[in-house]
Design a protein around this motif. Structure first.
Motif, short mmCIF file in Angstrom:
data_model
loop_
_atom_site.label_atom_id
_atom_site.label_comp_id
_atom_site.label_asym_id
_atom_site.label_seq_id
_atom_site.Cartn_x
_atom_site.Cartn_y
_atom_site.Cartn_z
N ARG A 80 0.82 -1.07 -0.08
CA ARG A 80 0.21 0.05 0.18
C ARG A 80 0.93 1.01 -0.10
N GLU A 133 0.86 4.29 1.03
CA GLU A 133 0.98 4.77 2.63
C GLU A 133 2.22 5.42 3.29
N GLY A 162 4.93 1.05 12.22
CA GLY A 162 3.18 1.02 12.13
C GLY A 162 3.33 0.75 10.67
N ARG A 163 3.27 2.01 10.34
CA ARG A 163 2.54 1.76 8.95
C ARG A 163 3.75 1.51 8.03
N LYS A 164 4.14 0.58 6.69
CA LYS A 164 5.07 -0.05 5.86
C LYS A 164 3.79 0.50 4.75
N PHE A 216 3.84 -4.95 3.81
CA PHE A 216 4.08 -5.57 4.60
C PHE A 216 3.21 -7.28 5.02
N GLN A 251 -0.01 -9.79 5.53
CA GLN A 251 -0.48 -10.48 5.84
C GLN A 251 -1.06 -12.13 6.72
N ARG A 259 -15.03 -0.42 9.68
CA ARG A 259 -14.48 -1.32 8.70
C ARG A 259 -13.80 -0.23 7.35
N ALA A 287 -3.95 -1.23 15.83
CA ALA A 287 -5.17 -2.93 15.08
C ALA A 287 -4.03 -4.55 14.54
N LEU A 288 -3.97 -4.90 15.32
CA LEU A 288 -3.28 -6.36 14.87
C LEU A 288 -4.16 -6.73 13.82
N SER A 289 -5.70 -7.33 14.11
CA SER A 289 -6.57 -7.65 12.77
C SER A 289 -7.54 -7.02 12.66
N GLY A 290 -7.93 -7.32 11.64
CA GLY A 290 -9.40 -7.21 11.55
C GLY A 290 -10.69 -7.80 10.46
N ALA A 328 -7.89 -10.75 8.83
CA ALA A 328 -7.29 -10.20 8.16
C ALA A 328 -5.62 -9.88 8.99
N GLY A 387 -2.04 -8.36 10.35
CA GLY A 387 -0.52 -7.44 10.57
C GLY A 387 0.51 -8.66 10.83
N ARG A 443 3.33 -6.25 12.74
CA ARG A 443 2.64 -5.73 14.31
C ARG A 443 2.42 -6.34 15.46
#
Ligand code: AMP
Length: 422
Positions: A113, A115, A120-122, A125, A127, A258, A280-283, A302, A304, A307
């Motif tokens: 992504r 971003e 915590g945001r790569k 990453f 999943q 979500r 968030a670890l998972s959603g 999914a 992460g 994380r």
């Protein structure tokens, strides 16, 4: 050369020992638990036609509008590096006939992504995700949550929190959106610029906003369930009852929606306090995806993995160095010993013994130093004298003892190493 030339692209990482061994053990544990629940692995390509994501995730989602790495290939087709795993899995299952509609599959791998990178945001990453296909059923949703929690505790994580909500059915969507629009209308000017756009394009997305100004407006809104049918509310209650039965603690968060359009009924997020802003670890949640004239229904999540690893490393301290296995290092003195050792190293490897042949042709001292650096537990030395006698000098690096052995004795001595390295 500047050191930047040795760095990967911003937002992406090289995974190397000792950390990579921690990843391997998380992966092994995950495979074991997913097998207990009856999930099979699926590996889809990292590249898909862009429309696979546009159709599944929804055109107005942040992922599709701002975060996809898309490009035209040489044939002018628009392709995208997968930003998530569900769309590709659905593309595959939709093409598979009736058994695709009841598949239980998991995937593991990199997602992309574009971003803004931050803690915590790569941009690349990893999943771990799972999908259980089938029509809406609160028991299936509860089972999916139980699976994720077993995974997280299996990895060694404690202190995870589950937030749960419902998106209702597609039929509820009109009245939910209208209800939210009416409730937000008096506050539009208080929202950030991005959220004002979201208010017009896809009002649900406003509830997802991370902007502090928007969040305080959102906190005062009525719960989304108040705009839904009684059936949708009952579905959520049934999921809660089943989780209760399984002794799984959840917190109902009436503002959790979500970010993707395909969700219906149950949605959730699992967070951990050790993570900071991106907690968030998972959603996951239940979805209904229309693809090529088929309706794919199911529930999935999914997780992460960066994380997960972040929390694990914080809780356990530095990644433990892997326990070194036995390693045999073969030293050759002279050309003819080297040739014979080429055969020896092959013989030992075919017997399952982990070994390295020093290829350098350097002095005995240099070869012994290399053996030490590599963590060798046994060194085999062969020079002209040993060649003549048909023997080997065998040195234990643990106690420094050295013995001269014949081939049969050598193989007997090394045989137990096969078991240790298996
Ligand atoms: P999502 O479906 O976007 O909620 O993603 C599921 C999980 O993947 C999140 O809960 C995170 O743990 C992880 N994740 C999502 N985006 C990123 C990112 N850019 N970098 C690292 N992890 C991410």
């Amino acid at each position: 050369m500047s050191s930047a030339e040795f760095q990967p692209i911003q937002g992406m990482s090289d995974l190397v020992p000792p950390e990579v061994t921690r990843w391997q053990s998380v992966e092994a544990q995950a495979r074991h638990i997913l097998d207990l629940y009856g999930f099979d692995e699926i590996r889809t390509p990292l590249l898909e036609r862009t429309e696979v994501f546009q159709r599944s995730l929804g055109d107005t989602t942040d992922v599709v509008q701002k975060e996809m790495y898309s490009f035209e290939d040489r044939g002018g087709r628009s392709l995208t590096l997968r930003p998530e795993g569900t769309a590709g899995v659905m593309r595959h299952l939709a093409g598979r006939g009736p058994d695709g509609q009841e598949a239980r599959v998991f995937y593991w791998g990199p997602m992309f992504r574009s971003e803004r990178p931050q803690a915590g945001r790569k941009r690349q990453f990893h999943q771990l995700g799972a999908e259980a296909l089938g029509p809406p059923n609160p028991a299936a949703d509860a089972e999916m949550l139980a699976l994720q929690l077993q995974l997280l505790t299996g990895f060694g994580l404690t202190g995870c929190q589950v937030q749960l909500n419902t998106r209702g059915t597609f039929e509820d969507r009109g009245s939910v959106e209208q209800g939210l629009r009416d409730a937000l209308q008096p506050h539009v000017s208080e929202l950030g610029a991005d959220d004002q756009r979201r208010f017009k394009e896809n009002v649900l997305r406003v509830l997802d906003s991370k902007e502090p100004a928007t969040r305080s407006v959102v906190a005062s809104l009525p719960p989304v369930t108040s705009f839904m049918s009684p059936d949708s509310r009952r579905y959520l209650e049934e999921v809660e009852r089943m989780l209760n039965l399984l002794s799984i603690d959840v917190q109902v968060n009436p503002r959790l929606v979500r970010g993707l359009d395909y969700y219906v009924h149950t949605v959730w997020e699992i967070t951990h306090d050790a993570l900071g802003a991106q907690d968030a670890l998972s959603g996951g949640g239940r979805y209904q995806i229309e693809l090529g004239g088929k309706t794919m229904e199911g529930v999935g999540f999914a997780m992460g993995l960066e994380r997960v690893l972040t929390v694990l490393l914080q809780e356990e301290g530095e990644a433990a160095k892997p326990i070194p296995g036995n390693l045999v290092w073969i030293v050759s003195l002279g050309e003819s010993a080297f040739r014979e050792n080429l055969i020896l190293v092959q013989t030992l490897r075919l017997r399952g013994i982990r070994c390295r042949l020093d290829l350098s042709g350097r002095s005995m001292k240099a070869q012994m130093r290399a053996a030490n650096r590599a963590g060798a537990t046994t060194v085999i030395i062969r020079g002209e004298q040993e060649m003549e006698k048909g023997t080997f000098q065998v040195k234990s690096m643990e106690d420094g003892k050295q013995e001269e052995l014949a081939m049969a004795e050598l193989l007997q001595r090394l045989a137990p190493l096969h078991v240790h390295n298996a």
